[in-house]
Design a protein around this motif. Structure first.
Motif, short mmCIF file in Angstrom:
data_model
loop_
_atom_site.label_atom_id
_atom_site.label_comp_id
_atom_site.label_asym_id
_atom_site.label_seq_id
_atom_site.Cartn_x
_atom_site.Cartn_y
_atom_site.Cartn_z
N GLY A 66 0.80 -1.21 0.00
CA GLY A 66 0.00 0.00 0.00
C GLY A 66 0.84 1.27 0.00
N THR A 67 0.21 2.37 0.24
CA THR A 67 0.86 3.68 0.18
C THR A 67 1.69 3.94 1.43
OG1 THR A 67 -0.93 4.55 -1.17
CG2 THR A 67 0.46 6.16 -0.07
N VAL A 68 2.88 4.51 1.21
CA VAL A 68 3.76 4.95 2.30
C VAL A 68 3.88 6.46 2.22
CG1 VAL A 68 6.09 4.87 3.24
CG2 VAL A 68 5.05 2.79 2.33
N PRO A 69 3.56 7.19 3.28
CA PRO A 69 3.64 8.66 3.20
C PRO A 69 5.06 9.13 2.88
CG PRO A 69 2.45 7.94 5.17
CD PRO A 69 3.07 6.72 4.58
N PRO A 70 5.23 10.01 1.88
CA PRO A 70 6.57 10.53 1.57
C PRO A 70 6.96 11.64 2.52
CG PRO A 70 4.95 11.48 0.10
CD PRO A 70 4.20 10.51 0.97
N GLY A 71 8.19 12.13 2.37
CA GLY A 71 8.62 13.28 3.15
C GLY A 71 7.95 14.55 2.61
N ASN A 72 8.25 15.67 3.23
CA ASN A 72 7.60 16.94 2.84
C ASN A 72 8.53 17.85 2.06
OD1 ASN A 72 9.36 17.68 4.84
ND2 ASN A 72 7.82 18.55 6.20
N GLU A 73 9.61 17.31 1.48
CA GLU A 73 10.56 18.16 0.77
C GLU A 73 10.17 18.41 -0.68
OE1 GLU A 73 12.84 15.73 3.86
OE2 GLU A 73 11.36 15.33 2.28
N VAL A 74 9.33 17.56 -1.27
CA VAL A 74 9.08 17.62 -2.71
C VAL A 74 7.64 18.06 -2.98
CG1 VAL A 74 9.10 16.34 -4.88
CG2 VAL A 74 10.76 15.78 -3.09
N VAL A 75 7.50 18.99 -3.94
CA VAL A 75 6.20 19.47 -4.40
C VAL A 75 6.21 19.41 -5.93
CG1 VAL A 75 4.62 21.43 -4.53
CG2 VAL A 75 5.85 20.97 -2.42
N ILE A 76 5.07 19.03 -6.51
CA ILE A 76 4.97 18.93 -7.96
C ILE A 76 4.04 20.03 -8.49
CG2 ILE A 76 4.12 17.50 -9.87
CD1 ILE A 76 4.96 15.06 -8.24
N VAL A 77 4.54 20.73 -9.51
CA VAL A 77 3.71 21.67 -10.26
C VAL A 77 3.40 21.00 -11.59
CG1 VAL A 77 3.58 23.91 -11.40
CG2 VAL A 77 4.64 23.71 -9.13
N GLY A 78 2.14 20.64 -11.79
CA GLY A 78 1.78 19.85 -12.95
C GLY A 78 1.19 20.66 -14.09
N ILE A 79 1.66 20.32 -15.29
CA ILE A 79 1.02 20.85 -16.50
C ILE A 79 -0.14 19.91 -16.76
CG2 ILE A 79 1.37 21.38 -18.95
CD1 ILE A 79 4.38 21.65 -18.29
N ASP A 80 -1.25 20.20 -16.11
CA ASP A 80 -2.38 19.28 -16.10
C ASP A 80 -3.49 19.76 -17.03
OD1 ASP A 80 -3.19 21.51 -14.72
OD2 ASP A 80 -3.59 20.47 -12.83
#
Length: 745
Positions: free
Chosen positions: A53-67
């Motif tokens: 299942g999902t494992v919470p990541p750290g808080n260092e990374v943020v994604i700006v998506g071309i969505d």
């Protein structure tokens, strides 16, 4: 008569050899690496993530998506470079520590018409017209504006792409010299060897590079390639952290992002004799395989990391605090832009979020590993699973073999999953599982085709000796087989219905036969349940023994448990018989342990597998003694010494068997456990017996009366009170020694 050696030969578990051969073949297949099985292994690896299942990541990374939202708001991709410049400036004002682009700017931006302006300048550029055209060129040069934003914000990392094969560069028409004019800074500080004299490993080598246009490449401060190489089945699991191009080794964009985030320390590729050992980013050590690849520990499905829409950041609707001191990754997340990959969690996963997972793995230092020693563990696992299963299913029934195989497969799957989740180590799953399945079917098929015939021969040979259930036990483990005239310490049991002759006279022949069947069937089942052998039926009496032909270390306890269960079953039967108008039935049981001769007794044409010896005679006599004491189960001292710690017993008397001068102690088997009542009765009875043998009639009488008060139906207490009364009336004989003499055999 079949010989002992022939019987053992027939029962030999030859199926083990088949299982061993299959196990060796599995090892060979593992060593060869069959493509189909390798793909199956990869799919089994993917299941680890779905199971975990999902494992919470750290808080260092943020994604700006071309969505999709951004495409709807800004227009079809690609956008004018001014949009990218605005984003960089916005993120710079928000305090982003690192901004990395999973976007390649390999062609000039001509969406603003700058090419037309330049053409006009070349043809009509003179005087005031030239100045006006130059100003127009500056205002319409989106690449120049992006370059300005890059120079202003030195935290930005641009991505580029390596071509790794000849097929990938067939489409390129420019000369190699043109490509060489581009430059790609961001090399590793050095490649250093951890072992003296070791050669530089064979890095993945690039043939050519697809770079950003010069104006942007010169303006940016840092670069990293964003190559992601899927496995043979198209799924991304690994990422190369070091690729060689020309004479230099270059880092992945994720490594560069972490380096900039940590303050730009030096980076090293650490090598050894076996290849790449690790990547160093300052004090941070990143484990890799020998090719410099990292096995990605995916945190979860899409949007496990924080996502913000490109247009929301441009419009200022995204919170500024979400980007402060963060690594911001910019890339396509809209499906229509076709930067989607397959990962264990999903078939459509944005490439930009793969980079987020890699960065988080590096910062947390917790990628999945498959070190060299795993191969040794895999080989040992295949051997152990194959050998253990071969031993097991070659000796047990097919049904139990199926259950054992399924259980072992589930056990290994559990251990495999635990090692993956807790230790983050990838162990092989398919090859051990395949080995267990093939061993099961191979051995089972072999046994079905060849060993069933041998079992039939053994059953025919043993049909003269023992019950079918015991034959099956022997077939399952022939090493326990003990036949012939051998002297062994065994336990024998006799049971008999009290007053059966009187009861039988009141019943019709049909009713008598039914009564006997209703009684003997469950009693026989109980004996067999506890591993006993039914020696013979003598009317309503049963003779059984334990410890042969299959040896049992606890034969004494087995006989005692069987006797107690026979009494419990009799109580149930008595309720049913009472409803049918059948008189109350009661039984007596005698158990005796000692050296007996066991073997074939009889003539050459008809014989029994039975036991003979003094202990057999004693067991029969003890069964009859129950009538004297009003008890149900009597055992001698020899049995008592073996089972006294497991059962509740009380000494009944000291008796002298007819034909023997030495008296023996006899005991009543009362039960296994109780609340203390039986133990209290046992203690009082033994104290009463001591007073009785010392001729202290008053004390003995008082103690036995106390027993009667606790247990009114107690037979031994009533018997001794009657004896005391008789001795007081008749007097004590001159030779009286307190020993009860048995008058009957």
């Amino acid at each position: 008569m079949i010989s002992m050696e022939k019987l053992k030969q027939l029962a030999a578990p030859t199926g083990f050899k088949i299982g061993l051969i299959i196990t060796v073949l599995s090892l060979l297949i593992y060593g060869l690496g069959i493509p189909f099985l390798n793909v199956m292994e990869l799919k089994a690896y993917d299941l680890h993530f779905l199971s975990r299942g999902t494992v919470p990541p750290g808080n260092e990374v943020v994604i700006v998506g071309i969505d999709e939202k951004s495409v709807d708001g800004i227009g079809r991709w690609p956008w004018p470079r001014t949009r990218i410049a605005d984003l960089i400036n916005r993120l710079g004002s928000y305090g982003a520590k690192v901004v990395a682009f999973d976007i390649l700017f390999s062609e000039p931006d001509e969406s603003s018409g700058v090419a037309v302006v330049r053409d006009l300048k070349e043809r009509f550029g003179s005087g005031a017209m030239k100045a006006a055209l130059e100003k127009a060129e500056q205002e319409t040069d989106n690449d120049a504006k992006l370059a300005t934003a890059l120079r202003k914000n030195q935290s930005v990392i641009l991505g580029y792409f390596f071509f790794m094969s000849r097929e990938e560069v067939k489409h390129r028409t420019e000369k190699k010299g043109d490509a060489a004019a581009y430059h790609i800074p961001g090399r590793y500080t050095s490649v250093r060897s951890l072992e003296k004299g070791s050669e530089q490993p064979r890095f993945p080598t690039a043939r050519e590079v697809e770079q950003n246009i010069p104006v942007l490449a010169k303006a940016a401060s840092d670069f990293g390639y964003f190559n992601i190489v899927p496995d043979s089945d198209g799924t991304v699991r690994w990422v190369p952290l070091a690729i060689k191009f020309g004479d230099d080794v270059y880092p992945h964009i994720s490594v560069e992002a972490v380096r900039r985030y940590l303050g730009s320390p030096p980076t090293f590729v650490n090598t050894a004799s076996y290849g790449v050992d690790s990547i160093s980013i300052g004090k941070l050590q990143v484990p890799t395989d020998e090719e410099g690849r990292l096995l990605i520990n995916f945190r979860g499905p899409q949007k496990t990391f924080p996502h913000y829409s490109f247009i929301d950041v441009l419009n200022g609707t995204a919170p500024a605090s979400a980007f402060k001191d963060k690594i911001v990754l910019v890339g396509a997340t809209a499906i229509g832009i076709y930067d989607m990959r397959v990962i264990p969690f999903s078939g459509t996963f944005p490439g930009i979020e793969i980079h987020a997972n890699i960065i988080d793995n590096i910062l947390r230092n917790d990628p999945i590993s498959r070190p060299d020693w795993v191969t040794v563990v895999d080989v040992i696992t295949i051997l152990l699973c194959g050998i253990c299963l071969s031993l097991a299913i070659s000796r047990i029934r097919a049904l139990f073999g199926t259950l054992v195989t399924i259980g072992l497969i589930f056990l290994y799957a559990f251990v495999n999953e635990y090692v993956f989740v807790a230790g983050k180590v990838w162990l092989t799953a398919v090859y051990p599982g395949m080995t267990m399945v093939f061993v099961f079917f191979g051995v089972t098929t072999y046994r079905f085709m060849t060993e069933e015939k041998k079992k039939r021969e053994i059953k025919e040979a043993f049909s003269h000796y023992v019950a079918p259930s015991l034959v099956n036990n022997i077939l399952q483990d022939p090493t326990k087989l003990v036949l012939g005239g051998e002297e062994r310490r065994l336990t024998v049991l006799f049971s008999d219905i009290r007053g059966f002759t009187t009861i039988s006279e009141s019943l019709s022949p049909q009713a008598l036969v039914k009564l006997m069947n209703d009684y003997l069937t469950p009693m026989t089942d109980i004996v067999l349940k506890h591993g006993g052998t039914i020696d013979k039926y003598m009317g309503d009496a049963i003779m059984a023994f334990w410890g042969a032909p299959v040896w049992q270390e606890d034969h004494q306890a087995r006989a005692c448990r069987a006797a107690l269960e026979m009494l419990e079953k009799l109580a149930v039967l008595q309720v049913e018989w009472e409803k049918q108008g059948i008189p109350h039935l009661d039984i007596g049981v005698g158990i005796s342990t000692g050296k007996l001769t066991v073997g074939n007794m009889g003539s050459t044409t008809r014989f029994d597998y039975t036991v003979m010896g003094d202990s057999v005679n004693l067991g029969s006599r003890l069964e009859g003694l129950n009538k004297e004491y009003g008890t149900h189960i009597i055992v001698p001292k020899y049995t008592y010494e073996d089972v006294k710690n497991d059962f509740i017993l009380r000494q009944l008397d000291l008796i002298r068997v007819k034909g023997k001068n030495i008296p023996i102690k006899i005991y009543e088997l009362m039960g296994i456990t109780d609340s203390g009542r039986l133990r209290e009765i046992a203690g009082l009875s033994e104290a009463g017996l001591k007073a009785y043998t010392e001729r202290d009639w008053d004390k003995a009488e008082k103690i036995y009366n106390n027993v009667i008060h606790i247990r009114p139906e107690d037979g031994p207490a009533a018997a001794f009170l009657e004896r005391i009364k008789h001795l007081r009336q008749e007097g004590v004989p001159a030779d009286w020694d307190g020993v009860y003499v048995m008058k009957k055999k």
